[in-house]
Design an enzyme around this catalytic site. Structure first.
Site, PDB file in Angstrom:
ATOM      1  N   ASP A 140       0.847  -1.199   0.000  1.00 11.75           N
ATOM      2  CA  ASP A 140       0.000   0.000   0.000  1.00 11.75           C
ATOM      3  C   ASP A 140       0.875   1.238   0.000  1.00 11.75           C
ATOM      4  OD1 ASP A 140      -2.112  -1.714   0.416  1.00 11.75           O
ATOM      5  OD2 ASP A 140      -2.072  -1.429   2.592  1.00 11.75           O
TER       6      ASP A 140
HETATM    7  N1  URA Z   1      -0.884  -5.840   4.219  1.00 11.45           N
HETATM    8  C1  URA Z   1      -1.428  -4.602   4.132  1.00 11.45           C
HETATM    9  O1  URA Z   1      -2.453  -4.323   4.727  1.00 11.45           O
HETATM   10  N2  URA Z   1      -0.791  -3.693   3.378  1.00 11.45           N
HETATM   11  C2  URA Z   1       0.362  -3.942   2.726  1.00 11.45           C
HETATM   12  O2  URA Z   1       0.895  -3.050   2.064  1.00 11.45           O
HETATM   13  C3  URA Z   1       0.916  -5.222   2.837  1.00 11.45           C
HETATM   14  C4  URA Z   1       0.262  -6.154   3.590  1.00 11.45           C
END
Ligand code: URA
Length: 236
Positions: free
Chosen positions: A104
């Site tokens: 993310d």
């Molecule tokens: N889990 C999440 O919630 N976000 C990420 O970027 C990776 C794993």
């Protein structure tokens, strides 16, 4: 063997032939320290070809990078909102690499990038249960029950999560830090698991993917995988 410059540049994965022609026309390509002109040929084994000042990688050369992604960077290759993209951080890398899987925009930590499409697809496939460790900071004090739930499986809209491990739990000023070891990689999984239990994630960092660790790599820094690491990628 001599080949047209634009063909050599495109097969090295730096861009399309059209783009290569534009670079040549703009004087951004040199052969043996002399600015190249459109239509020229060169031999990649004998001539020193530079594109925008960087040596042309060999056509079949595969590049594997481990980046410490900072928060605020997107892992797509372009962003309609104009946010910075992870490949902006690869200042000295001429190869056209792309991220393996996603993090993310707000997530930091270990991100693998490569131009090896076959490997990238294999590793990013949900069937591949590569173990990943995340450092998680949530708002609130994580209860024993919530910890058990994270470990046993959390019911999400796309089904129950696989058993996980919660380690190194510590609390600071109303927040809880812990390491979460997952064996699957669904979209926004860590955030969704914690939120489902009433704990919003305030910071998330990926520390490990299989045998690859972030280690002491600085934020925004990257390194090439070693030969040994590359040969071990098949284990993942
Ligand atoms: N889990 C999440 O919630 N976000 C990420 O970027 C990776 C794993």
């Amino acid at each position: 063997m001599q080949e047209r410059l634009q063909k050599l540049i495109a097969s090295a994965g730096l861009g399309s032939r059209r783009q290569a022609e534009e670079w040549i026309a703009a004087g951004l390509v040199s052969i043996n320290d002399r600015v190249a002109t459109l239509g020229e040929k060169a031999d990649p084994h004998k001539d020193r070809i530079l594109v925008k000042g960087r040596p042309l990688p060999r056509a079949e050369e595969k590049v594997y990078l481990l980046l410490h992604k900072p928060a605020g960077y997107v892992t797509t290759l372009s962003d309609p909102e104009g946010r910075p993209i992870v490949t902006d951080l690869l200042k000295n890398c001429a190869a056209r690499v792309f991220p393996v899987g996603r993090l993310d925009v707000a997530t930091e930590g270990l991100l693998l990038l490569t131009n090896d499409g076959v490997l990238a697809q294999r590793l990013a496939h949900p069937r591949h249960k590569v173990e990943k460790t995340y450092l998680v900071k949530v708002r609130g004090l994580l209860s024993d029950e919530a910890r058990r739930q994270l470990e046993k499986g959390v019911k999400l809209e796309d089904g129950l999560t696989l058993p996980a491990l919660v380690e190194k739990v510590r609390t600071t000023a109303g927040n809880t830090w812990f390491e979460l070891v997952l064996r699957e990689g669904r979209n926004r999984q860590v955030r969704r698991m914690c939120e489902a239990l009433g704990y919003p994630v305030v910071r998330l960092k990926r520390l490990r993917v299989g045998f690859l660790e972030l280690g002491g790599l600085g934020v925004g820094q990257y390194r090439c995988l070693t030969r040994r690491e590359i040969s071990r990628l098949g284990e993942l």
